[in-house]
Design an enzyme around this catalytic site. Structure first.
Site, PDB file in Angstrom:
ATOM      1  N   SER A  87     -20.149  12.508 -16.156  1.00  0.00           N
ATOM      2  CA  SER A  87     -18.916  11.776 -16.361  1.00  0.00           C
ATOM      3  C   SER A  87     -17.727  12.580 -15.871  1.00  0.00           C
ATOM      4  CB  SER A  87     -18.762  11.485 -17.856  1.00  0.00           C
ATOM      5  OG  SER A  87     -17.518  10.913 -18.121  1.00  0.00           O
ATOM      6  N   CYS A  88     -16.667  11.866 -15.559  1.00  0.00           N
ATOM      7  CA  CYS A  88     -15.402  12.513 -15.175  1.00  0.00           C
ATOM      8  C   CYS A  88     -14.617  12.922 -16.416  1.00  0.00           C
ATOM      9  CB  CYS A  88     -14.583  11.553 -14.325  1.00  0.00           C
ATOM     10  SG  CYS A  88     -14.025  10.086 -15.218  1.00  0.00           S
ATOM     11  N   GLY A  89     -15.149  12.634 -17.565  1.00  0.00           N
ATOM     12  CA  GLY A  89     -14.448  12.910 -18.819  1.00  0.00           C
ATOM     13  C   GLY A  89     -13.955  11.623 -19.455  1.00  0.00           C
TER      14      GLY A  89
END
Length: 96
Positions: A87-89
């Site tokens: 995930s990108c966060g």
């Protein structure tokens, strides 16, 4: 030269359940929600995705979709067991 469209947070809700937040350009969000449901196995066909409502909110966009057919059972099971592998966060969180 085309205008550049940035990606924004898009919350995907199916049958009233928050499913995921993804980064996407805010165009063609109906197609995005249907394609996401198909790729996640929540729907067997686009016809199982109905009553799609799109709303802009302070944090991004929310796309609410009604699922019919076997998607209802799949949705309930996936919400309980879904794990984000990368995930990108922001991507993969349940809601905005």
């Amino acid at each position: 030269m085309r205008d550049w469209v940035p990606e924004v947070p898009v919350a995907l809700e199916y049958n009233g359940l928050s499913y995921a937040v993804m980064m996407a350009s805010p165009q063609d969000l109906e197609d995005f929600a249907i394609g996401f449901a198909l790729s996640e196995g929540l729907a067997a066909s686009a016809a199982e995705c109905t009553d799609i409502a799109i709303a802009e909110v302070d944090q991004g966009w929310i796309v609410r979709t009604a699922l019919s057919g076997l998607g209802v059972e799949r949705l309930t099971e996936r919400v309980r067991t879904r794990v984000a592998e990368s995930s990108c966060g922001l991507c993969g969180i349940e809601n905005l």
